[in-house]
Design a protein around this motif. Structure first.
Motif, PDB file in Angstrom:
ATOM      1  N   VAL A   1      10.467  -7.210 -96.031  1.00  0.00           N
ATOM      2  CA  VAL A   1      10.720  -7.256 -94.322  1.00  0.00           C
ATOM      3  C   VAL A   1      12.210  -7.373 -94.121  1.00  0.00           C
ATOM      4  O   VAL A   1      12.753  -8.477 -94.631  1.00  0.00           O
ATOM      5  CB  VAL A   1       9.713  -8.134 -93.717  1.00  0.00           C
ATOM      6  N   TYR A   2      12.616  -6.692 -93.018  1.00  0.00           N
ATOM      7  CA  TYR A   2      13.940  -7.114 -92.481  1.00  0.00           C
ATOM      8  C   TYR A   2      14.101  -6.905 -91.090  1.00  0.00           C
ATOM      9  O   TYR A   2      13.059  -6.442 -90.400  1.00  0.00           O
ATOM     10  CB  TYR A   2      15.116  -6.411 -93.109  1.00  0.00           C
TER      11      TYR A   2
ATOM     12  N   TYR B   1      10.817  -4.700 -89.798  1.00  0.00           N
ATOM     13  CA  TYR B   1      10.519  -3.404 -90.424  1.00  0.00           C
ATOM     14  C   TYR B   1      10.291  -3.680 -91.819  1.00  0.00           C
ATOM     15  O   TYR B   1      10.871  -4.521 -92.483  1.00  0.00           O
ATOM     16  CB  TYR B   1      11.644  -2.513 -90.478  1.00  0.00           C
ATOM     17  N   GLU B   2       9.313  -3.246 -92.625  1.00  0.00           N
ATOM     18  CA  GLU B   2       9.075  -2.982 -93.914  1.00  0.00           C
ATOM     19  C   GLU B   2      10.207  -2.054 -94.883  1.00  0.00           C
ATOM     20  O   GLU B   2      10.102  -0.831 -94.305  1.00  0.00           O
ATOM     21  CB  GLU B   2       7.593  -2.522 -94.195  1.00  0.00           C
TER      22      GLU B   2
ATOM     23  N   LEU C   1       6.929  -3.370 -87.631  1.00  0.00           N
ATOM     24  CA  LEU C   1       5.895  -4.308 -88.070  1.00  0.00           C
ATOM     25  C   LEU C   1       5.537  -5.274 -86.925  1.00  0.00           C
ATOM     26  O   LEU C   1       4.336  -5.588 -86.413  1.00  0.00           O
ATOM     27  CB  LEU C   1       6.068  -5.216 -89.356  1.00  0.00           C
ATOM     28  N   LYS C   2       6.764  -5.751 -86.418  1.00  0.00           N
ATOM     29  CA  LYS C   2       6.395  -6.650 -85.069  1.00  0.00           C
ATOM     30  C   LYS C   2       7.552  -6.565 -84.180  1.00  0.00           C
ATOM     31  O   LYS C   2       8.629  -6.530 -84.754  1.00  0.00           O
ATOM     32  CB  LYS C   2       6.576  -7.971 -85.797  1.00  0.00           C
ATOM     33  N   GLU C   3       7.533  -6.379 -82.966  1.00  0.00           N
ATOM     34  CA  GLU C   3       8.438  -6.450 -81.955  1.00  0.00           C
ATOM     35  C   GLU C   3       8.796  -7.753 -81.608  1.00  0.00           C
ATOM     36  O   GLU C   3       7.839  -8.576 -81.089  1.00  0.00           O
ATOM     37  CB  GLU C   3       8.148  -5.616 -80.718  1.00  0.00           C
ATOM     38  N   LEU C   4       9.932  -8.509 -81.987  1.00  0.00           N
ATOM     39  CA  LEU C   4      10.257  -9.594 -81.216  1.00  0.00           C
ATOM     40  C   LEU C   4      10.802  -9.816 -79.959  1.00  0.00           C
ATOM     41  O   LEU C   4      10.791 -10.793 -79.335  1.00  0.00           O
ATOM     42  CB  LEU C   4      11.548 -10.129 -82.481  1.00  0.00           C
TER      43      LEU C   4
END
Length: 166
Positions: free
Chosen positions: A101-102, A95-96, A79-82
């Motif tokens: 979300v985790y 990730y979902e 979902l998002k790259e940190l």
């Protein structure tokens, strides 16, 4: 009568020399390439008929990569790259999952810290959550066990025994 002729030998693979057969199985019609003890299976498409499939069509089906079922083998994009993990350079992402979300890094999954959301979470906070997860996973508790043996002793001529802890 055609079904009684199954499995039907279609020919041999031109490169490997393995036998190619068409048959019906538990999950429907399929083609199989047999090379010794190794077998490679592919399901027939709806437009294919197990009684009329040709060797060329079977080779085309066997050339296709195997399809995985369900979530196994599929890799969802995050979902998002940190960012990259400072130790090994692998991606740390959000990730979902079925429970929300985790955070994920390699094979390690961690919960998002309380009070944070996917939008406000930083790489540093994610690294702390992952570190906490790996340290709790590595902790092992050992139990001390003490053993006591009880012997029953009877003196000669006595009908009752006395217990003695050794």
């Amino acid at each position: 009568m055609g079904l009684l002729a199954l499995p039907r030998l279609l020919g041999t693979h031109p490169l490997t020399g393995g036998k190619i057969k068409a048959s019906l199985g538990r999950f429907g019609p399929y083609v199989v390439q047999e090379e010794g003890k190794e077998k490679e299976y592919r399901s027939l498409k709806a437009s294919d008929d197990v009684l009329t499939i040709t060797l060329d069509r079977a080779l085309a089906l066997l050339a296709e990569p195997k399809k995985t079922r369900g979530a196994r083998g599929s890799t969802k994009p995050p979902l998002k790259e940190l960012g990259k993990h400072p130790d090994d350079g692998e991606l740390v992402g959000l990730y979902e999952g079925p429970y929300g979300v985790y955070i994920k890094h390699g094979k390690t999954n961690a919960k998002i810290p309380e009070g944070e959301t996917a939008e406000t979470l930083t790489l540093e906070q994610a690294l702390e959550a992952l570190a906490a997860k790996t340290t709790t996973a590595k902790k092992t508790t050992t139990k001390k066990t003490t053993s006591t043996t009880t012997k029953k002793t009877t003196s000669p001529g006595s009908k009752t025994g006395k217990s003695k802890t050794v």
